[in-house]
Write a protein that holds these residues in place. Structure first.
Motif, PDB file in Angstrom:
ATOM      1  N   HIS A 162       0.863  -1.178   0.000  1.00  0.00           N
ATOM      2  CA  HIS A 162       0.000   0.000   0.000  1.00  0.00           C
ATOM      3  C   HIS A 162       0.898   1.226   0.000  1.00  0.00           C
ATOM      4  O   HIS A 162       2.086   1.126   0.299  1.00  0.00           O
ATOM      5  CB  HIS A 162      -0.885   0.012   1.251  1.00  0.00           C
ATOM      6  CG  HIS A 162      -2.194   0.702   1.062  1.00  0.00           C
ATOM      7  ND1 HIS A 162      -2.294   2.018   0.706  1.00  0.00           N
ATOM      8  CD2 HIS A 162      -3.451   0.248   1.164  1.00  0.00           C
ATOM      9  CE1 HIS A 162      -3.567   2.349   0.619  1.00  0.00           C
ATOM     10  NE2 HIS A 162      -4.297   1.283   0.878  1.00  0.00           N
ATOM     11  N   VAL A 201      -1.840   5.312   4.107  1.00  0.00           N
ATOM     12  CA  VAL A 201      -2.190   4.606   5.343  1.00  0.00           C
ATOM     13  C   VAL A 201      -1.949   5.506   6.555  1.00  0.00           C
ATOM     14  O   VAL A 201      -2.773   5.571   7.469  1.00  0.00           O
ATOM     15  CB  VAL A 201      -1.402   3.280   5.452  1.00  0.00           C
ATOM     16  CG1 VAL A 201      -1.626   2.616   6.796  1.00  0.00           C
ATOM     17  CG2 VAL A 201      -1.788   2.346   4.309  1.00  0.00           C
ATOM     18  N   TRP A 258      -4.743   8.058   7.450  1.00  0.00           N
ATOM     19  CA  TRP A 258      -6.029   7.639   7.982  1.00  0.00           C
ATOM     20  C   TRP A 258      -6.181   8.080   9.427  1.00  0.00           C
ATOM     21  O   TRP A 258      -5.223   8.053  10.209  1.00  0.00           O
ATOM     22  CB  TRP A 258      -6.192   6.128   7.920  1.00  0.00           C
ATOM     23  CG  TRP A 258      -6.233   5.560   6.529  1.00  0.00           C
ATOM     24  CD1 TRP A 258      -6.545   6.215   5.373  1.00  0.00           C
ATOM     25  CD2 TRP A 258      -5.944   4.228   6.147  1.00  0.00           C
ATOM     26  NE1 TRP A 258      -6.469   5.366   4.309  1.00  0.00           N
ATOM     27  CE2 TRP A 258      -6.098   4.136   4.748  1.00  0.00           C
ATOM     28  CE3 TRP A 258      -5.565   3.089   6.846  1.00  0.00           C
ATOM     29  CZ2 TRP A 258      -5.899   2.958   4.052  1.00  0.00           C
ATOM     30  CZ3 TRP A 258      -5.362   1.914   6.147  1.00  0.00           C
ATOM     31  CH2 TRP A 258      -5.538   1.844   4.774  1.00  0.00           C
ATOM     32  N   ASP A 301      -8.539   3.731  10.495  1.00  0.00           N
ATOM     33  CA  ASP A 301      -7.616   2.603  10.621  1.00  0.00           C
ATOM     34  C   ASP A 301      -8.274   1.468  11.406  1.00  0.00           C
ATOM     35  O   ASP A 301      -8.178   0.299  11.007  1.00  0.00           O
ATOM     36  CB  ASP A 301      -6.326   3.058  11.299  1.00  0.00           C
ATOM     37  CG  ASP A 301      -5.259   1.980  11.291  1.00  0.00           C
ATOM     38  OD1 ASP A 301      -4.756   1.654  10.198  1.00  0.00           O
ATOM     39  OD2 ASP A 301      -4.954   1.450  12.379  1.00  0.00           O
ATOM     40  N   LEU A 303     -10.845  -0.372   9.237  1.00  0.00           N
ATOM     41  CA  LEU A 303     -10.200  -1.268   8.280  1.00  0.00           C
ATOM     42  C   LEU A 303      -9.671  -2.509   8.986  1.00  0.00           C
ATOM     43  O   LEU A 303      -9.858  -3.638   8.507  1.00  0.00           O
ATOM     44  CB  LEU A 303      -9.054  -0.563   7.552  1.00  0.00           C
ATOM     45  CG  LEU A 303      -8.236  -1.492   6.662  1.00  0.00           C
ATOM     46  CD1 LEU A 303      -9.037  -1.904   5.438  1.00  0.00           C
ATOM     47  CD2 LEU A 303      -6.939  -0.857   6.274  1.00  0.00           C
ATOM     48  N   ASP A 317     -12.389  -4.924   9.687  1.00  0.00           N
ATOM     49  CA  ASP A 317     -12.762  -5.670   8.479  1.00  0.00           C
ATOM     50  C   ASP A 317     -11.753  -6.772   8.204  1.00  0.00           C
ATOM     51  O   ASP A 317     -12.124  -7.910   7.890  1.00  0.00           O
ATOM     52  CB  ASP A 317     -12.850  -4.738   7.266  1.00  0.00           C
ATOM     53  CG  ASP A 317     -14.053  -3.805   7.319  1.00  0.00           C
ATOM     54  OD1 ASP A 317     -14.989  -4.066   8.111  1.00  0.00           O
ATOM     55  OD2 ASP A 317     -14.058  -2.823   6.557  1.00  0.00           O
ATOM     56  N   LEU A 318     -10.472  -6.445   8.303  1.00  0.00           N
ATOM     57  CA  LEU A 318      -9.439  -7.453   8.080  1.00  0.00           C
ATOM     58  C   LEU A 318      -9.504  -8.548   9.143  1.00  0.00           C
ATOM     59  O   LEU A 318      -9.280  -9.716   8.858  1.00  0.00           O
ATOM     60  CB  LEU A 318      -8.053  -6.813   8.056  1.00  0.00           C
ATOM     61  CG  LEU A 318      -7.724  -6.025   6.789  1.00  0.00           C
ATOM     62  CD1 LEU A 318      -6.427  -5.246   6.964  1.00  0.00           C
ATOM     63  CD2 LEU A 318      -7.643  -6.944   5.584  1.00  0.00           C
ATOM     64  N   ARG A 367      -8.532  -8.463  -0.003  1.00  0.00           N
ATOM     65  CA  ARG A 367      -8.731  -7.256  -0.818  1.00  0.00           C
ATOM     66  C   ARG A 367     -10.144  -6.701  -0.661  1.00  0.00           C
ATOM     67  O   ARG A 367     -10.354  -5.495  -0.705  1.00  0.00           O
ATOM     68  CB  ARG A 367      -8.427  -7.543  -2.277  1.00  0.00           C
ATOM     69  CG  ARG A 367      -8.469  -6.291  -3.135  1.00  0.00           C
ATOM     70  CD  ARG A 367      -7.818  -6.522  -4.478  1.00  0.00           C
ATOM     71  NE  ARG A 367      -8.036  -5.409  -5.354  1.00  0.00           N
ATOM     72  CZ  ARG A 367      -7.364  -4.274  -5.327  1.00  0.00           C
ATOM     73  NH1 ARG A 367      -6.421  -4.097  -4.433  1.00  0.00           N
ATOM     74  NH2 ARG A 367      -7.627  -3.306  -6.176  1.00  0.00           N
ATOM     75  N   ASN A 411      -9.811  -4.627   2.256  1.00  0.00           N
ATOM     76  CA  ASN A 411      -8.898  -3.502   2.056  1.00  0.00           C
ATOM     77  C   ASN A 411      -8.688  -3.315   0.547  1.00  0.00           C
ATOM     78  O   ASN A 411      -7.647  -3.675   0.007  1.00  0.00           O
ATOM     79  CB  ASN A 411      -7.572  -3.778   2.770  1.00  0.00           C
ATOM     80  CG  ASN A 411      -6.641  -2.584   2.752  1.00  0.00           C
ATOM     81  OD1 ASN A 411      -6.980  -1.507   2.278  1.00  0.00           O
ATOM     82  ND2 ASN A 411      -5.445  -2.782   3.259  1.00  0.00           N
ATOM     83  N   ALA A 422      -5.402  -1.822  -1.274  1.00  0.00           N
ATOM     84  CA  ALA A 422      -4.095  -2.469  -1.139  1.00  0.00           C
ATOM     85  C   ALA A 422      -3.808  -3.347  -2.357  1.00  0.00           C
ATOM     86  O   ALA A 422      -4.706  -3.711  -3.103  1.00  0.00           O
ATOM     87  CB  ALA A 422      -4.043  -3.311   0.133  1.00  0.00           C
TER      88      ALA A 422
END
Length: 131
Positions: A9, A14, A17, A22, A25, A28-29, A99, A102, A105
């Motif tokens: 990335h 990043v 953010w 952050d 995200l 989510d990851l 992906r 994110n 990325a």
């Protein structure tokens, strides 16, 4: 087979953010990480520190230590995953899952030819006796 999924990335993006962006995200990851973990496919994963604090060792003999990341590119390697996938296509699918969490990325998928684990991983270590 084990695959490394390298997460690239733009580091400045990043770093820009907000803590809330952050955290969203990473949440989510974390859902994707949880899926991989439940499936027994997640090995070591790490979010790497800033490239400004990186060093590179290169050159003949003892080598020369220089500041910064290995390559000058727009994106920087900011993290990685080790996942257990039966095929390269399955590893690509795992990268697509990441992906989706994110989408800005870039993910590089590479087979791992040698793995020396710091902790047990089903493909590389037999279960302990009595386990």
């Amino acid at each position: 087979m084990l695959y490394a999924i390298l997460a690239y990335h733009e580091e400045d993006v990043v770093a820009s953010w907000t803590p809330e962006e952050d955290a969203a995200l990473m949440a989510d990851l974390q859902r994707v990480h949880g899926q991989f973990h439940r499936e027994g496919r997640l090995g070591p994963a790490a979010r790497l520190g800033a490239t400004a604090r990186a060093s590179t060792l290169r050159g003949p003999g003892a080598g020369l230590v220089i500041d910064g990341p290995f390559a000058e590119t727009k994106e920087q390697l900011l993290g990685f995953y080790v996942v257990d996938c039966a095929t390269h296509e399955e590893a690509i699918g795992a990268a697509r899952d990441l992906r989706r969490a994110n989408p800005t990325a870039v993910y590089e998928i590479r087979p791992i030819m040698l793995y020396r684990p710091g902790r047990p991983f089903p493909v590389t270590e037999a279960p302990a006796e009595g386990a």
